[in-house]
Structures are given as C-alpha cells and as structure tokens.
Design a protein around this motif. Sequence first.
Motif, PDB file in Angstrom:
ATOM      1  N   LYS A 113       0.830  -1.204   0.000  1.00  0.00           N
ATOM      2  CA  LYS A 113       0.000   0.000   0.000  1.00  0.00           C
ATOM      3  C   LYS A 113       0.864   1.254   0.000  1.00  0.00           C
ATOM      4  CE  LYS A 113      -4.065  -1.959   2.342  1.00  0.00           C
ATOM      5  NZ  LYS A 113      -5.116  -1.565   1.378  1.00  0.00           N
ATOM      6  N   SER A 116       2.376   1.685  -3.471  1.00  0.00           N
ATOM      7  CA  SER A 116       1.381   2.067  -4.480  1.00  0.00           C
ATOM      8  C   SER A 116       1.126   3.569  -4.471  1.00  0.00           C
ATOM      9  CB  SER A 116       0.070   1.307  -4.250  1.00  0.00           C
ATOM     10  OG  SER A 116      -0.582   1.755  -3.071  1.00  0.00           O
ATOM     11  N   GLN A 178       2.947  -4.339  -8.029  1.00  0.00           N
ATOM     12  CA  GLN A 178       1.726  -4.855  -8.648  1.00  0.00           C
ATOM     13  C   GLN A 178       1.794  -4.834 -10.175  1.00  0.00           C
ATOM     14  OE1 GLN A 178      -0.709  -6.118  -6.613  1.00  0.00           O
ATOM     15  NE2 GLN A 178       0.784  -5.670  -5.012  1.00  0.00           N
TER      16      GLN A 178
END
Length: 251
Positions: A113, A116, A178
């Motif tokens: 997180k 990102s 990701q």
Amino acid sequence: MRTKRFRYFESEGGYDLSISDLMSALCCIFILVTVSIVASLKEKNLLADKYQELQQDLFLDLSQEMGNDLKEWGATIDPETLTIRFSSDDGFDARSPELKSGYKKVLQEFFPKLVSVLQQDKYKNEIEEIRIEGFTAPDRSDPYGEGSEHDYTSGIELSQQRTMNVLLYCLEHTNYSQESDSVKKEEEKEWIRKHIVSNGYSLSRPLGDNGKLIEEKRKLTDAEKAASRRVEFRIKTNSDKIVQQFQNVKE
C-alpha cells in the motif's frame, strides 16, 4: 520661482541636473526595488505553498489508501513529518531483532500500500528517501540501569538489526510490486531499492505517551518507554531542495 540647478562638466562639455531630475531618478529606483521585493516574496510564497501542498496531498493519499488498516496494525501517521509509526513491542519480542509472525503479516499488507502511493506519477520524482528508523528504550530487566553506556550501545545494535530485518522482509517477502509487465516491475523494484534505507537510533529521540518527542533529559515513565520503542517509516520528500530554492530567492 527659479529652479535650482547643478552644473556638471565633462571633457567634452557640460550638462545641468535639476532637483526634480534627481527626485525622478530616486522614484524610479524606489519603484524597481519595490517590484523586486514583491516578486521575491511572491516566489517564496509559491515555494512554500508547493511544499505544503505536497506534504498535505501525500498525507491524505496515504491515509486514504490505508484507511482503517492503520488502527488494525496499531500504526499512526504524523501529517507533519509523514512518519508511519509501529510499536516495537508489537513487532518484536523483548531484546530480539526477529520479527514476530503477526508483524510479518502487517508488513505484507502495509508495504504494498505504501509503495502504491509513492509510485504515483505526482509523487515519484518528489521522494528522496523511504527511511526505516528504529528506536529502543530501557526496560526493567536491564542489569546495567537506565542511561548506561552499555544500554545505549546495545540499543544501537538492536535497533539497527530490527530495521535491517524489516527492510529485508519488505523487499524479499512482500508482493509490493503490482506491475504485470516484467520490465516495469523491475523498474519499480529498482526505484524502491535506490530510495529505501534503514537506521537504528537506540535511546535517542524518546517519545511521550502523546506521541510527541521529549526534549528534556529525564527519566522516562513506563508509558513513555513503551511509546519510545518503535519502528518508523518516514517519507522524506525533496523538501530540502525546495528550502534551498527558498533560500536562494533574492531578498
């Protein structure tokens, strides 16, 4: 009434300069200086606004991305320093540098997180470092007593080992990238490796149970010791460059 005039002579002739001419020249100089000062202040305000906007936006995006997870992780975010703080008591056994299984799970959720948000185009070029910082505090089982040299040096070693283990775990055991494209995935990993660092600070920078730094030198309460034992992820932006620009703006 006759205007008083000053006569100046040069090798090829002379010219007259009246008091009104002098006043006009001084007015022009005053206007130029005023315009320069106003422009300088405007530029400084723009730099200050840029810094504040960056800090605020990054804090809001981090808070939104992590949401209620922060409470579940036992973590907090400081909006002024962009520091995400975890308790070492939750992450490690006493005097141990090894991560608890529960803390490993937290890092598996937290680190992707964090990445990102930092990898967004509006932030990527504004990040200078992701700093993992560790801090210790004496406990009752310390045979050397609070504030001893042994306690400080052993704390340095422990805090360094803890932050290094956190860094390695984040890089090696979390799915923080990701990206599906292999080239972009490697670029992202390379960016993280270049920007992430770890440091141990032992007993320095103790915290009060309100989360604020304790400036005065005194014996800590048990609650303050618990608050001081922590691992922090501090996001350091290019604010130093903005400050340098700010200082270089002409007065």
